[in-house]
Design a protein around this motif. Structure first.
Motif, PDB file in Angstrom:
ATOM      1  N   ASN A 156      44.281  33.478  39.001  1.00 43.66           N
ATOM      2  CA  ASN A 156      44.988  33.175  39.236  1.00 43.66           C
ATOM      3  C   ASN A 156      46.957  33.907  38.858  1.00 43.66           C
ATOM      4  OD1 ASN A 156      44.461  30.612  38.636  1.00 43.66           O
ATOM      5  ND2 ASN A 156      44.772  30.372  36.734  1.00 43.66           N
ATOM      6  N   THR A 159      48.851  35.282  42.357  1.00 39.64           N
ATOM      7  CA  THR A 159      49.881  34.071  42.824  1.00 39.64           C
ATOM      8  C   THR A 159      52.021  35.424  43.091  1.00 39.64           C
ATOM      9  OG1 THR A 159      50.746  32.979  41.077  1.00 39.64           O
ATOM     10  CG2 THR A 159      48.985  32.503  43.029  1.00 39.64           C
ATOM     11  N   SER A 201      43.458  32.250  47.907  1.00 37.39           N
ATOM     12  CA  SER A 201      44.566  33.828  47.342  1.00 37.39           C
ATOM     13  C   SER A 201      44.093  34.633  49.128  1.00 37.39           C
ATOM     14  CB  SER A 201      43.688  34.375  46.453  1.00 37.39           C
ATOM     15  OG  SER A 201      43.276  34.608  45.132  1.00 37.39           O
TER      16      SER A 201
END
Length: 253
Positions: A156, A159, A201
């Motif tokens: 995560n 980002t 991603s």
């Protein structure tokens, strides 16, 4: 394509108060492509000044940050200090720090983690030397540099990363990777993201190019499908930086 175009200006160890003020004033008054995210990185001495002067449409980045909290680390800047100064970005892993100051992959990775854990976004620089390029080791080198960071970050957290591919042989030399060379490296980085991090991603992470970017070559580079912007050095000190920010805008007929 959902990725927002990104142009960073790395002022490096240049400028004084008057010239910094002039550059920021020019950017404030220029007609900048609103679809492009613009972030400038002045020397640390001028971070507060630039954040005070720059319009909210312009982001401000530190050129470096340390991997430890506040403490007895003379000459360094902490993540907390940058956040307190309303600085939202930092450049990490620039080749000048890797080569001149001997920062290795692990140190770059630790700094990246510290920055993101503390709430900063990161322009993560990677790239190969001329010898490595000529030995056809480009992909090996950039994936090694990325793998070190992947060991530290959660999926995560990507980002918060913009990847800047900067071939060392092109930085400040006037040599520029051809559009085909840039696209090939960027496509390989995106493939690495898909395989190592996630397909999401790979789709969403911006991969920008740096290395003697100018108003003369930016438009052709910007047309490449995996080139999501630029990290600009010397040209960010000149009025032509506006043209690089606006590289995807067609000139009036």
């Amino acid at each position: 394509m959902s990725r927002r175009f990104f142009v960073g200006g790395n002022f490096k160890m240049n400028l004084v108060v008057n010239s910094v003020t002039s550059i920021v004033t020019n950017l404030n008054t220029a007609q900048l492509d609103p679809s492009t995210e613009v972030v400038i990185a002045p020397p640390s001495l001028y971070l507060l000044l630039v954040r005070q002067l720059a319009d909210s449409k312009i982001g401000v980045a530190a050129q470096n940050v340390f991997d430890k909290p506040n403490g007895a680390f003379t000459g360094e800047l902490s993540v907390e200090q940058l956040r307190d100064a309303h600085i939202d970005w930092t450049i990490i892993g620039h080749s000048e720090r890797r080569v001149v100051l001997k920062e290795d992959d692990d140190f770059v990775a630790r700094k990246t983690k510290a920055a993101i854990d503390g709430g900063l976004s990161v322009i993560l620089c990677i790239g190969e030397s001329l010898d490595e390029r000529e030995a056809e080791r480009t992909i090996e080198i950039v994936t090694r540099q990325l793998n070190a960071v992947a060991e530290c970050l959660s999926k995560n957290q990507w980002t918060k990363v913009v990847i800047a591919y900067e071939p060392i042989w092109a930085i400040g030399t006037g040599k520029v990777a051809t559009t085909a060379q840039a696209q090939e490296a960027h496509a390989a980085i995106r493939k690495w993201l898909a395989e190592k991090i996630s397909s999401e991603s790979a789709e969403n992470t911006r991969v920008i190019y740096g290395g003697s970017v100018s108003d003369g070559n930016c438009k052709d580079l910007a047309k490449q499908p995996d080139v999501d912007g630029f990290l600009v050095g010397g040209a960010s000190l000149k009025p032509a930086f506006v043209d690089i920010v606006n590289s995807r805008i067609s000139p009036p007929m």
